[in-house]
Design a protein around this motif. Structure first.
Motif, PDB file in Angstrom:
ATOM      1  N   UNK A 134       0.890  -1.213   0.056  1.00 22.60           N
ATOM      2  CA  UNK A 134       0.083  -0.003  -0.016  1.00 22.60           C
ATOM      3  C   UNK A 134       0.731   1.293   0.170  1.00 22.60           C
ATOM      4  N   UNK A 135       2.069   1.196   0.317  1.00 24.01           N
ATOM      5  CA  UNK A 135       2.923   2.443   0.235  1.00 24.01           C
ATOM      6  C   UNK A 135       3.069   3.052  -1.044  1.00 24.01           C
ATOM      7  N   UNK A 136       2.584   4.286  -1.106  1.00 24.12           N
ATOM      8  CA  UNK A 136       2.819   5.203  -2.292  1.00 24.12           C
ATOM      9  C   UNK A 136       4.382   5.373  -2.399  1.00 24.12           C
ATOM     10  N   UNK A 137       5.101   4.698  -3.228  1.00 22.92           N
ATOM     11  CA  UNK A 137       6.551   4.726  -3.283  1.00 22.92           C
ATOM     12  C   UNK A 137       6.784   6.226  -3.885  1.00 22.92           C
ATOM     13  N   UNK A 138       5.928   6.645  -4.904  1.00 20.26           N
ATOM     14  CA  UNK A 138       6.146   8.050  -5.434  1.00 20.26           C
ATOM     15  C   UNK A 138       6.303   9.055  -4.437  1.00 20.26           C
ATOM     16  N   UNK A 148       8.013   6.109   8.823  1.00 19.11           N
ATOM     17  CA  UNK A 148       6.669   6.512   9.348  1.00 19.11           C
ATOM     18  C   UNK A 148       5.626   5.772   8.636  1.00 19.11           C
ATOM     19  N   UNK A 149       5.574   5.529   7.297  1.00 19.60           N
ATOM     20  CA  UNK A 149       4.340   4.873   6.618  1.00 19.60           C
ATOM     21  C   UNK A 149       4.143   3.534   7.091  1.00 19.60           C
ATOM     22  N   UNK A 152       2.374   2.010  11.561  1.00 21.62           N
ATOM     23  CA  UNK A 152       1.110   1.457  12.322  1.00 21.62           C
ATOM     24  C   UNK A 152       1.058  -0.036  12.039  1.00 21.62           C
ATOM     25  N   UNK A 153       1.565  -0.476  10.770  1.00 24.21           N
ATOM     26  CA  UNK A 153       1.620  -1.972  10.530  1.00 24.21           C
ATOM     27  C   UNK A 153       2.558  -2.625  11.419  1.00 24.21           C
ATOM     28  N   UNK A 154       3.757  -2.076  11.438  1.00 24.84           N
ATOM     29  CA  UNK A 154       5.041  -2.539  12.372  1.00 24.84           C
ATOM     30  C   UNK A 154       5.423  -1.654  13.344  1.00 24.84           C
ATOM     31  N   UNK A 155       4.833  -1.761  14.680  1.00 21.71           N
ATOM     32  CA  UNK A 155       5.118  -0.674  15.713  1.00 21.71           C
ATOM     33  C   UNK A 155       6.444  -0.854  16.212  1.00 21.71           C
ATOM     34  N   UNK A 156       7.025  -2.262  16.206  1.00 22.72           N
ATOM     35  CA  UNK A 156       8.548  -2.456  16.518  1.00 22.72           C
ATOM     36  C   UNK A 156       9.570  -1.915  15.592  1.00 22.72           C
ATOM     37  N   UNK A 157      10.268  -0.966  16.072  1.00 23.62           N
ATOM     38  CA  UNK A 157      11.210  -0.391  15.347  1.00 23.62           C
ATOM     39  C   UNK A 157      12.384  -1.063  14.721  1.00 23.62           C
ATOM     40  N   UNK A 158      12.734  -2.486  15.338  1.00 16.93           N
ATOM     41  CA  UNK A 158      13.622  -3.445  14.956  1.00 16.93           C
ATOM     42  C   UNK A 158      12.916  -4.188  13.679  1.00 16.93           C
TER      43      UNK A 158
END
Length: 266
Positions: A134-138, A148-149, A152-158
């Motif tokens: 879903x990430x808008x690569x443009x 940042x995008x 939400x899906x991956x709260x863990x920074x690692x």
């Protein structure tokens, strides 16, 4: 099904050859630190699995086919002696199948935090895949934007950092290196185990080291019987203070365990 060329980086001048098969959304270079800890006694080869990293893509995910592709790659590098093979997660299943289907190619096996069984644990990756697709690569101008995008899906920074290693700069834009279409569509297959395809194959009768993380749910007590049936010379070690990514969380323990596997008498 296409048979892609696998990206491989080899090092070391002495000792047995040892190949590393990474997990889902990993790359061979994830094992660089472990490989460096072995170059005095072995010759490591870091592989990018099909549909990952710099390796070619396929049109569908197939564990048996991927194991055969790895077998062809290892024979192309050195067909004169058997390999020590290490596999984590998805790569662990590929490594197991490699040993079962091509036992003459494998002298010893190390499976890291996965079992020869279907697992529901891979379903957590569905959320990650959806966010990546879903990430808008443009609209992404920097890795900070991508981070940042994915938050939400991956709260863990690692976990985010691990996933975002797959985002590559291409010209003035960005692209995902893995084959997200096939991985996303076939995630159930990736979480599965091709039991029917290995029916009738004899057990792998060489030394096998199983490393599982104490905080991981990918290897269960119920899996032990199948592990021992297929790999009767298996030794199972649970690594303290480690989750699914045992080699990243406990690299010194992983290196020590592999050195013991490589140097031990049969």
């Amino acid at each position: 099904m296409s048979s892609p060329t696998l990206h491989a980086v080899s090092s070391g001048d002495t000792g047995p050859r040892i190949a590393f098969c990474h997990g889902l959304f990993g790359q061979g270079r994830n094992w660089t630190q472990i490989a460096k800890g072995l170059t005095d006694i072995a010759r490591p080869t870091l592989l990018d699995m099909p549909d990952h990293g710099r390796s070619g893509w396929t049109d569908r995910f197939d564990y048996v086919a991927d194991a055969d592709i790895v077998a062809d790659t290892l024979r192309g590098i050195d067909a004169d002696e058997p390999w020590v093979v290490v596999g984590h997660s998805m790569g662990g299943k590929i490594a197991m199948l490699l040993a079962l289907r091509h036992p003459e190619l494998v002298s010893r096996l190390c499976v890291v935090d996965i079992s020869p069984a279907a697992t529901t644990s891979f379903t957590e990756f569905e959320t990650y895949i959806a966010a990546m697709q879903a990430m808008d690569l443009d609209a992404i101008e920097s890795r900070a934007d991508a981070d940042a995008a994915m938050q939400e899906a991956a709260p863990d920074a690692g976990v985010r950092a691990f996933l975002l290693q797959n985002l590559r700069r291409e010209g003035s834009g960005w692209r995902w290196q893995p084959n997200l279409e096939v991985i996303g569509r076939d995630i159930a297959t990736i979480g599965g185990w091709p039991q029917d395809e290995i029916a009738g194959l004899p057990p792998f009768d060489e030394p096998v080291l199983w490393l599982s993380g104490a905080r991981s749910r990918y290897v269960t007590d119920e899996d032990e019987a199948q592990m021992r049936r297929l790999f009767p010379r298996m030794r199972h070690v649970t690594v303290k203070d480690a989750g699914h990514w045992v080699h990243s969380e406990q690299p010194e323990v992983t290196v020590a365990a592999l050195r013991a596997l490589i140097t031990s008498d049969r």
